[in-house]
Design a protein around this motif. Sequence first.
Motif, PDB file in Angstrom:
ATOM      1  N   GLU B  16       0.825  -1.215   0.000  1.00 37.70           N
ATOM      2  CA  GLU B  16       0.000   0.000   0.000  1.00 37.70           C
ATOM      3  C   GLU B  16       0.860   1.266   0.000  1.00 37.70           C
ATOM      4  OE1 GLU B  16      -4.134  -1.698   1.859  1.00 37.70           O
ATOM      5  OE2 GLU B  16      -3.191   0.048   2.778  1.00 37.70           O
ATOM      6  N   LEU B  17       1.985   1.205   0.702  1.00 37.43           N
ATOM      7  CA  LEU B  17       2.879   2.374   0.676  1.00 37.43           C
ATOM      8  C   LEU B  17       3.414   2.595  -0.734  1.00 37.43           C
ATOM      9  CD1 LEU B  17       4.864   1.931   4.020  1.00 37.43           C
ATOM     10  CD2 LEU B  17       3.084   3.599   3.515  1.00 37.43           C
ATOM     11  N   ALA B  18       3.729   1.498  -1.408  1.00 42.30           N
ATOM     12  CA  ALA B  18       4.199   1.612  -2.802  1.00 42.30           C
ATOM     13  C   ALA B  18       3.093   2.171  -3.686  1.00 42.30           C
ATOM     14  CB  ALA B  18       4.645   0.244  -3.307  1.00 42.30           C
ATOM     15  N   ALA B  19       1.835   1.760  -3.411  1.00 36.81           N
ATOM     16  CA  ALA B  19       0.710   2.275  -4.200  1.00 36.81           C
ATOM     17  C   ALA B  19       0.540   3.778  -3.994  1.00 36.81           C
ATOM     18  CB  ALA B  19      -0.571   1.543  -3.807  1.00 36.81           C
ATOM     19  N   ILE B  20       0.732   4.230  -2.743  1.00 42.07           N
ATOM     20  CA  ILE B  20       0.630   5.676  -2.456  1.00 42.07           C
ATOM     21  C   ILE B  20       1.694   6.438  -3.242  1.00 42.07           C
ATOM     22  CG2 ILE B  20       0.951   7.419  -0.656  1.00 42.07           C
ATOM     23  CD1 ILE B  20      -0.258   5.385   1.326  1.00 42.07           C
ATOM     24  N   ASP B  21       2.927   5.942  -3.174  1.00 40.98           N
ATOM     25  CA  ASP B  21       4.016   6.617  -3.894  1.00 40.98           C
ATOM     26  C   ASP B  21       3.749   6.627  -5.398  1.00 40.98           C
ATOM     27  OD1 ASP B  21       5.416   7.299  -1.642  1.00 40.98           O
ATOM     28  OD2 ASP B  21       6.627   5.471  -1.631  1.00 40.98           O
ATOM     29  N   ALA B  22       3.227   5.523  -5.903  1.00 42.84           N
ATOM     30  CA  ALA B  22       2.938   5.448  -7.342  1.00 42.84           C
ATOM     31  C   ALA B  22       1.837   6.454  -7.711  1.00 42.84           C
ATOM     32  CB  ALA B  22       2.500   4.034  -7.714  1.00 42.84           C
ATOM     33  N   GLU B  27       1.606   7.446 -11.476  1.00 38.09           N
ATOM     34  CA  GLU B  27       1.707   6.154 -12.144  1.00 38.09           C
ATOM     35  C   GLU B  27       0.457   5.315 -11.882  1.00 38.09           C
ATOM     36  OE1 GLU B  27       5.242   4.586 -10.439  1.00 38.09           O
ATOM     37  OE2 GLU B  27       6.519   6.151 -11.310  1.00 38.09           O
ATOM     38  N   ALA B  28       0.279   4.276 -12.694  1.00 41.72           N
ATOM     39  CA  ALA B  28      -0.888   3.409 -12.545  1.00 41.72           C
ATOM     40  C   ALA B  28      -0.696   2.488 -11.344  1.00 41.72           C
ATOM     41  CB  ALA B  28      -1.072   2.573 -13.805  1.00 41.72           C
ATOM     42  N   VAL B  29      -1.823   2.121 -10.690  1.00 45.15           N
ATOM     43  CA  VAL B  29      -1.758   1.195  -9.562  1.00 45.15           C
ATOM     44  C   VAL B  29      -2.709   0.032  -9.827  1.00 45.15           C
ATOM     45  CG1 VAL B  29      -1.188   3.005  -7.905  1.00 45.15           C
ATOM     46  CG2 VAL B  29      -3.566   2.403  -8.308  1.00 45.15           C
TER      47      VAL B  29
END
Lengths: 178, 406
Positions: B16-22, B27-29
């Motif tokens: 989820e942290l990676a999704a926030i940064d993306a 960027e697409a998630v």
Amino acid sequence: MGTSTLTIVAPQTADTPQERLERLYDACRDDVYAYLASFLGDAGTAEEVTALAFERAFRRRRLFNPRRGSERAWLFGIARNAALDELRRRRRSTSLRGELPTDGWGSDDHVEDVVRRATVRDALAELNSRERDLIALKFHAELSNPDIARVLGVSESNAGTLLHRTMTKLRKACDEQA
Amino acid sequence: MSRHDRAQMTVETRRELAAIDAALAGEAVAATDAPLAELSRELQTMRPRPTDEFVRTLDARAAGGFERERPRSANEAPHRAWGWRRALQASPARRRRVLLTSAAGAAVTVALVAVLAASQFHSGGGASATHSGTAAPSVAGPAVRGPALSAPTRPSSDASTARADRFGAQTSNAGRATGEAPRQVERTSTLDVGVAPGAVESTAQRVFTLVSSFKGYVRQSNVGSGAGEGGASFDVRLPTSSLSAAIAALSHLGRVRSENDTTNDVTDQFGSLQRSLADLRAERASLLRQLAAAADAQRAAALKAQLHAVEARIAQSQGQLRSLVSRIDYTALSLSLTPEAGGAATPGDLTPGGAARNAAQILEAALAVVVIGAAAVFPVALLALAGAIAVAVTRRRLRERALDAR
């Protein structure tokens, strides 16, 4: 053949603390204001504290140690301390209720956008100060997780966990508001 | 919770942290993280932006190296200090010169402290006898609103002690009025200090140093340097908490000619503004609820117009409250330095006689400071080290506590 070596070394060593700070100011001015406005919830106070934070940073520019974190984390550490000092001062005398400053509603805004933004705003109000601080550092100061950890004085994994918990709580609050 | 669960949670947290940064990077998630990404982008769009006016002001201060406010001549550009500093960094010889100047400045500061300490010893801790019976007519204080208490101008022989008593009494009176919200009091003061005609400019510089040391600032200043037409006036803002100490220090710049203090209780105005703001916020919340439930576009447009008007009134009330808080926290002091040809020797007196007396006082006090300092240096150093550590720890705790108490 040896001339290429000279051209590499010269620009780095000429970097003075003053010049580094000038660059940092240019890069972070709006971010520092955004963080403080969000953290303190008052645009006027945020302006004063932003100026105070940069004044402190300029005064302490020679004390920056790159081994203790990035310049950006160092600057936001100063800004956060200045904001906390302001909160303490206000607590001693008078206090203003903190709320995310708004630019108002544009006539072109869709009703859905207005309502969604109001929902998020109300959900944010349900977070405690530390959680709002975290949100401001991540989304308004646009700091990386390692920098947030540095500013808060916690480990990187701790900062990530805190952010995750806060976002989970915020999503839940948004769902309840909706 | 088992180790397996903790491991699962860590994986989910990282995802989820990676999704926030993306999401923040545009960027697409993954579809499962779409709501989180949408919330992240929404938070990003709510980022406050500084006004153009503030940006201009801050840029100008940055160009000046964020120096504290100080007097500038008309032809001195604000960005000059920046270039001057850059030149210093490039030239070791100039840097040495600056270090020498700084050392001299530090020595002068020590001497000034010594002189102040010596004058305290000589005059028994108060203003000197030259103050008695020479007060000029009262300087008119600023207009006050509401129930105001205007202190009369008094002879300055007992200025320092009387001032300390009066402010102390006010503080304790306020402290006794417990059980209710603290009284909000706005203060204004005027102070007219007589200095030797040749010492106006040097005394004016000292004013800036003193005001800065009390965490105040000079809003406006006017220093006249013409022969026979000297004199200086300052519009100063001082933290109300340190007002009495600041005025006592400023009084030592010369002979106090007159002094006036005015207080204005603004508790009612403060409370009224706070209530008004609370009402407006409640009205905004109600409008938002109505807007969410609005069925047709015409109704929604009307509600949006009302919201816009309420937001404007909230901003206006917040501005008024902020201004009032600023006036409560910072006292306006109108300070005048008036040249006096027959003035007695003061720390600002640059006549040969006065300078000689000051020099003797400096030497006397400096000697006393050296002797006492030598005897106390070791325990003091140890205490200072322990104190510095304690202060650092306590300051951090207090700051964090301010966040918890919000």
